[in-house]
Design an enzyme around this catalytic site. Structure first.
Site, PDB file in Angstrom:
ATOM      1  N   ASP A  56      -5.909  -3.640   3.639  1.00 23.00           N
ATOM      2  CA  ASP A  56      -6.909  -2.777   2.572  1.00 23.00           C
ATOM      3  C   ASP A  56      -7.015  -3.782   2.108  1.00 23.00           C
ATOM      4  O   ASP A  56      -8.035  -3.100   1.365  1.00 23.00           O
ATOM      5  CB  ASP A  56      -5.362  -1.698   1.924  1.00 23.00           C
ATOM      6  CG  ASP A  56      -5.443  -0.105   3.144  1.00 23.00           C
ATOM      7  OD1 ASP A  56      -6.608  -0.148   4.034  1.00 23.00           O
ATOM      8  OD2 ASP A  56      -4.069   0.264   3.424  1.00 23.00           O
ATOM      9  N   ARG A 106       8.189   3.467   3.976  1.00 16.66           N
ATOM     10  CA  ARG A 106       7.088   3.514   3.386  1.00 16.66           C
ATOM     11  C   ARG A 106       6.085   4.440   2.934  1.00 16.66           C
ATOM     12  O   ARG A 106       6.179   5.423   4.013  1.00 16.66           O
ATOM     13  CB  ARG A 106       6.484   2.632   3.386  1.00 16.66           C
ATOM     14  CG  ARG A 106       4.777   2.759   3.872  1.00 16.66           C
ATOM     15  CD  ARG A 106       3.289   2.002   3.407  1.00 16.66           C
ATOM     16  NE  ARG A 106       3.372   1.690   4.781  1.00 16.66           N
ATOM     17  CZ  ARG A 106       2.301   0.863   4.926  1.00 16.66           C
ATOM     18  NH1 ARG A 106       1.725  -0.298   4.098  1.00 16.66           N
ATOM     19  NH2 ARG A 106       2.005   0.197   6.015  1.00 16.66           N
ATOM     20  N   HIS A 111       1.669   5.227   8.349  1.00 19.77           N
ATOM     21  CA  HIS A 111       0.760   4.750   9.588  1.00 19.77           C
ATOM     22  C   HIS A 111       1.690   4.826  11.195  1.00 19.77           C
ATOM     23  O   HIS A 111       1.143   3.975  11.936  1.00 19.77           O
ATOM     24  CB  HIS A 111      -0.093   3.043   9.391  1.00 19.77           C
ATOM     25  CG  HIS A 111      -0.370   3.640   7.984  1.00 19.77           C
ATOM     26  ND1 HIS A 111      -2.020   3.916   8.007  1.00 19.77           N
ATOM     27  CD2 HIS A 111      -1.026   2.850   6.815  1.00 19.77           C
ATOM     28  CE1 HIS A 111      -2.321   4.180   7.220  1.00 19.77           C
ATOM     29  NE2 HIS A 111      -2.167   2.530   6.537  1.00 19.77           N
ATOM     30  N   GLU A 137      -2.932  -2.769  -2.883  1.00 21.18           N
ATOM     31  CA  GLU A 137      -3.787  -3.767  -1.902  1.00 21.18           C
ATOM     32  C   GLU A 137      -5.704  -2.661  -2.131  1.00 21.18           C
ATOM     33  O   GLU A 137      -6.018  -2.449  -1.582  1.00 21.18           O
ATOM     34  CB  GLU A 137      -3.594  -2.917  -1.121  1.00 21.18           C
ATOM     35  CG  GLU A 137      -2.523  -0.973  -0.763  1.00 21.18           C
ATOM     36  CD  GLU A 137      -2.085  -0.613   0.191  1.00 21.18           C
ATOM     37  OE1 GLU A 137      -2.119  -1.017   1.317  1.00 21.18           O
ATOM     38  OE2 GLU A 137      -1.802   0.597   0.052  1.00 21.18           O
TER      39      GLU A 137
HETATM   40  C1  3PY Z   1      -1.911  -3.254   4.443  1.00 23.09           C
HETATM   41  O1  3PY Z   1      -1.962  -4.771   5.219  1.00 23.09           O
HETATM   42  O2  3PY Z   1      -3.479  -1.992   4.009  1.00 23.09           O
HETATM   43  C2  3PY Z   1      -0.492  -2.411   4.888  1.00 23.09           C
HETATM   44  O3  3PY Z   1      -0.740  -1.474   3.727  1.00 23.09           O
HETATM   45  C3  3PY Z   1       0.245  -3.559   5.394  1.00 23.09           C
HETATM   46  O4  3PY Z   1       1.442  -3.329   5.640  1.00 23.09           O
HETATM   47 MG    MG Z   2      -2.301  -0.344   3.450  1.00 26.30          MG
END
Ligand code: 3PY
Ligand code: MG
Length: 276
Positions: free
Chosen positions: A181, A79, A54, A155
């Site tokens: 997410d 990541r 991101h 997530e």
């Molecule tokens: C999220 O909050 O979806 C993330 O990926 C945080 O790193």
């Molecule tokens: Mg995320």
């Protein structure tokens, strides 16, 4: 010739802490800045994650962030943008000592992560060396078997339902909850969090699955207060905010503290000689 150099490590300190049930605390690098990475690494975080999912970071800047993190005394992690062979392979070769892999929803997804991070015959990572091999005591190839931090992101609702099977996957060191997410997947606002919410219920279900499987649970936290609470609850792999968030928070606080009420002449007189 003696120089400031970098000492070699025997084991990955992040994995060691997680396997021994200890908390391991880090932060996120979204600014695409090796200088920010180096500065932040010196604060004492165990690790820093270069966010290739991101942030607009380019591959060569990512490598320089790894170097800067190492120089500052923390463990460089990344990541990756997705659970894909090419990203995993190239990012490890570039020098990450572990990966946080997004959207791991099933045990099969988790197996694929591990398979991509391991060399044959245990996996399918192709052997071309890694620039970080020079900083490892002994043989990098065999070192990776027990020492790469393999962190899968939980997530989505599906991932929470499969948390136990995901975490039980051989080679997975721990999981990391992405609260935003997860909220979207639950169909709630990312602000609808905390005690009594479905969001918190899902977080606690993941923690229970981690405890059952003996793996580390983790989460991205937005405040030190939350991170401290999560340590008390038994979470281990914990990120606090990001370089971008630290910058904007501090800048906003300072900006908002400016007193614009005086006249220009009065302000100039007061500021004289006391800029810092
Ligand atoms: C999220 O909050 O979806 C993330 O990926 C945080 O790193
Ligand atoms: Mg995320």
């Amino acid at each position: 010739m003696a120089g400031i150099g970098i000492h070699k490590i025997k084991n990955n300190p992040v994995v060691e802490k997680l396997r021994h049930g200890q908390p391991s605390v880090g932060s996120w690098l979204s600014l695409c800045s090796p200088v920010a990475a180096e500065t932040l690494a010196q604060i004492g975080w165990d690790w820093l994650v270069v966010d290739v999912e991101h942030s607009p970071v380019g591959f060569e800047t990512m490598v320089n962030c790894f170097r800067a993190v190492q120089l500052g005394g923390a463990v460089p992690l990344a990541r990756v943008p997705w659970n894909e062979t090419v990203w995993i392979q190239r990012t490890l070769d570039a020098g990450a000592l572990g990966l946080v892999v997004p959207m791991v929803n099933t045990a099969e997804d988790a197996h694929n992560v591990v398979h991509n991070m391991r060399y044959a015959t245990k996996g399918q990572r192709s052997f071309g060396g890694s620039r970080v091999a020079a900083y490892i005591e002994g043989d990098y190839r065999t070192w990776t078997e027990e020492n790469l931090a393999v962190i899968v992101m939980i997530e989505t609702v599906q991932a929470v339902e499969n948390a136990e099977a995901i975490l039980a996957t051989d080679g997975v060191v721990g999981c990391f909850i992405g609260p935003n997410d997860l909220a979207l997947s639950l169909g709630v606002s990312p602000n609808a969090t905390g005690p009594g919410t479905v969001h918190e219920e899902a977080i606690q279900a993941v923690l229970a699955a981690a405890k059952k499987t003996g793996k580390a649970a983790g989460k991205h936290c937005f405040t030190a207060a939350e991170l401290s609470l999560r340590i008390r609850q038994g979470f281990q792999f914990l990120a606090l905010a990001s370089d971008l968030r630290f910058l904007t928070k501090a800048a906003r606080e300072e900006f908002e503290a400016i007193d614009f009420s005086g006249t220009a002449a009065e302000n100039a007189a007061e500021a004289k000689g006391s800029l810092y």
